[in-house]
Design an enzyme around this catalytic site. Structure first.
Site: not given
Length: 567
Positions: A308-309, A493
């Site tokens: 995930r970012h 994400h």
């Protein structure tokens, strides 16, 4: 004194006791190496909850004032059987789709059963408790309740264990708190001081018992549990803890060591053992396990790391973050040190950043830190794919900087990696920066790459079935496009961790409500790692190569509030 506020201090609650036969010496070291290797390769299974042992008498209750009688019984029965106790116990490997372990040979098992029966009979009579000996197939469990596709890997690791290794067996009496048998056990990673009266004080290393059935009404990110150290109950932040093993809170009361003649005649027992971090490692065993892991690393040619970012600005400052940073004439300025120092240039309106937000400064730091950790673990990243969202591209850029690969590996922007469009607050597909704009803004973009899923084909408010189908198709195309060994890094994400790994390892998609629950618990830079089993033409999920990053919140502060006032 720790239990001075324990509400159950005076309750007459007896403990539960069990009699185990535990290996020590070289065999124990072999088993401990297997425990670590199997957990690394295949994740945690039920066997990891308890140390290596053969169950002689399963858990039974005994009143506190009669426990001394159990000690006397163990010593007396142990001395009676010490002469006939086998110099080595015959162990044969047995495996099925959900169990892996050593079965005890019949002749030796009969002696152990007689020992267990003698202990149970005398303990039941003297301590007035019901002790039940194990008279079925005696076994030493190596793995239990694991995924069937991990069976072959576990078998390979188990074959490194020589069951005939020198071993001194110990009959040990353990106890546990019967009130928390079906609870989860957590270990505190940090100290937490209560902010409210219903919260629990915990110190680093404390164990907390948590009842999974009582967590449904607890606020997101919190659990309610009982402290093993104090007996007090209250709320605590979940990210201050990690899962502990079931046996971590057990107490060893007494043990009887079976000393056999062959122990003194075996010179190999004196082979050196190396103590690392308080744990004994035998060099010869370490080499054999390392050889198997190295062999597997040859066959596990590729890995996929889905991440995930990092922290995004609107996650900290809300959806109106951009209004906080724009002057009257529309210029950007840094309203807080956690805002980025500048925003990348784009040809269209700066307002498009509202639905395509950048990383915060903490998000940049997180990403670089994870990259440095991957570098420390010598993870070889061969390809990098990113969602077109700016926060994902920035995360990939700073990961590569931490890995010192920003001049060698370029980012492939793949629109198909974007999250489920139904979750987009704007109800339209964000106006992302173009590849050309990103390259001009000094992002290391592979401008020659053409996405598997064109940006124009992203549908606003797509159905869950469409999202699952898109994710499955994209991950398969990425895998086929990356034949070289090494790690394929995918920055996406929260939903990416499930939607891209599950089809890869052959698991069906969960329903959308379950996905939403899972995503809410995935932190910034949360990650999943899959490795390829080339010879079996399949993938398996294993522990990520680095730990996750945990940190607390840091609220905004104004010195005028409370510092400079007279009140």
């Amino acid at each position: 004194h720790s239990h001075c506020n324990d509400p159950s201090l005076d309750d007459p609650i007896p403990q539960e006791y069990a009699l185990y036969l535990c290996p020590t010496g070289r065999l124990h070291n072999h088993l401990q190496e297997f425990w670590k290797a199997s957990k690394h390769q295949c994740g945690k299974n039920r066997a990891h909850e308890v140390f290596p042992h053969i169950t002689l008498c399963d858990f039974f209750t005994c009143e506190d004032q009669k426990v001394e009688l159990l000690y006397d019984t163990l010593k007396r029965v142990g001395e009676r059987f010490s002469q006939c106790f086998p110099p080595s116990i015959s162990l044969s490997l047995h495996t099925s789709t959900s169990y892996l372990g050593f079965f005890i040979g019949d002749s030796h098992a009969n002696i152990l059963k007689e020992f267990a029966l003698a202990f149970s009979s005398e303990a039941s009579a003297l301590a007035d408790c019901h002790v039940k000996p194990c008279l079925k197939q005696l076994h030493l469990t190596l793995a239990h309740k694991f995924y069937p596709h991990h069976q072959k890997t576990l078998e390979q690791l188990a074959k490194c264990i020589n069951p005939g290794e020198t071993c001194q067996w110990v009959a040990a009496l353990y106890s546990r708190d019967m009130r928390f048998v079906h609870y989860q056990t957590l270990r505190a990673l940090f100290q937490y001081k209560p902010q409210n009266i219903d919260e629990l004080m915990i110190n680093t290393g404390d164990f907390i018992y948590v009842d999974p059935t009582q967590q449904s009404d607890v606020s997101e990110g919190w659990v309610i549990g009982t402290s093993h150290r104090t007996g007090c109950r209250g709320f605590l932040p979940e990210n201050y803890t990690e899962r502990a093993n079931e046996s971590d809170t057990w107490v060893k009361h007494r043990e009887y060591v079976f000393v056999t003649a062959s122990r003194f005649l075996t010179q190999t027992e004196n082979e050196p053992s190396v103590k690392l971090n308080g744990e004994v490692h035998n060099p010869s065993m370490s080499r054999s396990i390392t050889n198997v892991l190295s062999l597997q690393n040859v066959t596990l040619r590729r890995g996929v790391l889905v991440m995930r970012h990092g922290e995004r600005v609107d996650q900290v400052f809300g959806k109106s973050w951009l209004q906080q940073c724009l002057t009257a004439d529309g210029r950007y300025y840094r309203a807080d040190l956690n805002f980025p120092s500048t925003l990348p240039k784009r040809k269209d309106s700066m307002k498009h950043f509202e639905y395509d937000p950048p990383l915060s400064c903490c998000g940049i730091f997180q990403s670089r830190l994870i990259g440095e950790a991957l570098l420390d673990q010598e993870v070889t990243v061969s390809y990098v794919y990113s969602s077109p969202a700016l926060r994902c591209i920035q995360t990939a850029q700073h990961l590569l900087q931490g890995l010192k690969l920003d001049q060698k590996v370029k980012i492939r922007v793949e629109p198909g990696l974007f999250e489920w469009t139904k979750w987009e607050g704007s109800k339209v597909i964000p106006n992302f920066m173009t590849v050309t704009e990103l390259a001009e803004a000094s992002y290391k973009i592979d401008t020659s790459y053409r996405g598997n899923f064109p940006l124009s084909s992203l549908v606003p408010s797509e159905s869950y079935e469409e999202y699952v189908s898109r994710s499955s198709a994209v991950i398969k195309k990425i895998i086929n496009a990356c034949p070289s060994k090494g790690v394929i890094l995918i920055v996406g994400h929260g939903s990416s961790l499930a939607s891209f790994t599950r089809p890869l390892i052959g698991l069906p998609a969960r329903d959308s409500s379950h996905l939403a629950q899972v995503v809410r618990k995935i932190p910034s830079l949360g990650m999943c790692f899959c490795e390829e089993l080339k010879e079996e033409n399949k993938w398996q999920m294993v522990n990520p190569p680095v730990k996750t990053l945990t940190h607390g919140a840091n609220a905004a502060f104004n010195w005028r509030n409370g510092i400079s006032t007279n009140i």
